[in-house]
Design a protein around this motif. Structure first.
Motif, mmCIF file in Angstrom:
data_model
loop_
_atom_site.group_PDB
_atom_site.id
_atom_site.type_symbol
_atom_site.label_atom_id
_atom_site.label_comp_id
_atom_site.label_asym_id
_atom_site.label_seq_id
_atom_site.Cartn_x
_atom_site.Cartn_y
_atom_site.Cartn_z
ATOM 1 N N SER A 1 -4.005 6.746 0.199
ATOM 2 C CA SER A 1 -3.196 5.584 -0.156
ATOM 3 C C SER A 1 -3.737 4.942 -1.423
ATOM 4 N N GLU B 1 0.853 -1.187 0.000
ATOM 5 C CA GLU B 1 0.000 0.000 0.000
ATOM 6 C C GLU B 1 0.891 1.240 0.000
ATOM 7 N N ASP C 1 -2.721 -5.965 -0.910
ATOM 8 C CA ASP C 1 -3.424 -5.073 0.007
ATOM 9 C C ASP C 1 -3.205 -5.549 1.437
ATOM 10 N N ASN D 1 -4.270 -4.403 4.146
ATOM 11 C CA ASN D 1 -5.433 -4.244 5.014
ATOM 12 C C ASN D 1 -6.338 -5.474 5.034
ATOM 13 N N GLN E 1 3.464 -1.440 3.854
ATOM 14 C CA GLN E 1 3.265 -0.189 3.134
ATOM 15 C C GLN E 1 4.548 0.271 2.448
ATOM 16 N N LEU F 1 -2.841 1.056 -3.749
ATOM 17 C CA LEU F 1 -1.970 -0.105 -3.911
ATOM 18 C C LEU F 1 -0.932 0.207 -4.981
#
Length: 364
Positions: free
Chosen positions: A141, A34, A157, A159, A56, A143
């Motif tokens: 944000s 991300e 991802d 999350n 990230q 991807l």
């Protein structure tokens, strides 16, 4: 040592299909995650080792990064003195200009050599402020992936994953021998939370993210920061609800704030504009006093559905979002920002004193 003459090309690709050609430094590997941005001017070592950034690709808007290198990996009481965890947590680094001739009295490695050591790629030569504007339109944000020549990866991802499984400890660890016994749940703990507690005469029992602490004896409970979507953490939310039936003080930080809020009956949502900087202004509603805080989060607590005995503790002065909650009668409170800082301003470190004072009152 770095080779400053050879500049190999690589690509940043975002999920909307846009591509940015750049030079790579650090590890010559592709990476996916991300893409987020941070506007801080200093503290890249602390940010890159912050477990909240796990998964990230970190983009710095400040134009010159790397000029003071990376400090030594010395430890004090089994805690790294200058790092917020035991490794680089970001999946990649995006810079406008990489300062490849760093100097600092405590430097042990250049930023590029440090990235190489940990197998993390970096890119520079990109207009990172343009990237930040683009990301802001997409909720802060997107991807993305860093691609070496003739390589490709699927988008990832973070999350969708339980990232605390990857960044939390796996067995209980005890630090210090202080007066106050603190149970610290590690969802992706920053080391400076430990330092702040140990400076306040605490014995800290650090436990994994999914540890059943409901039968433990302690003076106070701390819920740490950590990465990812808070709604994934169903098991610890259940344990927090049980802990809230008791009178021991509870202090939540960042992800810990969101988990305490969900356990209390609230909800969370993803911010349109994420908070990742050292200059986020918040207001303490009880006094009307404002503070500048260090923040790193894309999700936030929606406090509207909280039971009436809960109140908003702090608010963000930029967008009025909830920056903390506090219970009317029980010694429970939490904040969305980082009172331990590291990096960033230390204006709100007094919250650790508030927590210790609540323990003293509870023990009377």
């Amino acid at each position: 040592m770095e080779n400053h003459k050879i500049r190999n090309r690589a690509t940043l690709m975002l999920e909307d299909g846009t591509r940015y050609e750049a030079y790579h430094f650090g590890a010559p590997v592709s990476s996916s995650g991300e893409v987020v941005f941070n506007t801080a001017m200093t503290g890249y070592t602390e940010s890159m080792t912050d477990p909240s950034y796990r998964g990230q690709i970190l983009t710095y808007t400040y134009p010159i990064i790397g000029n003071y290198g990376i400090p030594s990996s010395s430890c004090k009481e089994s805690i790294f003195e200058f790092y917020e965890s035991d490794r680089i947590q970001v999946s990649g680094l995006i810079l406008s200009y990489y300062s490849n001739r760093p100097y600092h009295w405590n430097m042990s490695l250049s930023l590029s050599d440090w990235l190489l050591k940990h197998g993390v790629p970096g890119l520079y030569g990109i207009d990172t402020r343009f990237i930040a504007k683009k990301l802001r339109k997409k909720g802060g944000s997107m991807l993305g992936k860093i691609l070496m020549e003739n390589e490709d990866l699927p988008f990832y991802d973070p999350n969708q994953d339980n990232l605390s499984e990857k960044v939390s400890i796996h067995e209980k660890i005890t630090y210090g021998n202080g007066k106050y016994k603190i149970l610290l749940v590690d969802f992706g703990l920053k080391n400076n939370i430990l330092r702040c507690l140990l400076r306040r005469d605490c014995t800290v029992i650090r436990v994994p993210w999914d540890y059943d602490f409901t039968s433990e004896k302690y003076d106070g409970l701390v819920l740490s920061n950590g990465p990812g979507n808070p709604k994934i953490y169903e098991k610890p939310i259940h344990y927090i609800r049980i802990a809230m039936k008791e009178e021991q003080p509870i202090f939540g930080i960042c992800l810990g704030n969101q988990l305490l809020g969900i356990a209390a009956g609230g909800d969370t949502y993803k911010l349109k504009y994420a908070h990742r900087s050292h200059n986020q202004p918040v207001i303490l509603l009880k006094t009307g006093k404002s503070f500048i805080t260090s923040q790193n989060h894309g999700f936030v607590l929606d406090a509207e559905n909280l039971p009436k005995e809960w109140k908003i503790f702090f608010k963000n002065l930029n967008d009025d979002t909830c920056e903390g909650i506090i219970h009317d009668s029980k010694p429970f409170f939490s904040v969305q920002f980082h009172p331990e800082a590291s990096s960033g301003p230390t204006d709100t470190e007094f919250l650790f004193d508030l927590f210790i004072n609540s323990i003293v009152k509870s023990n009377k």
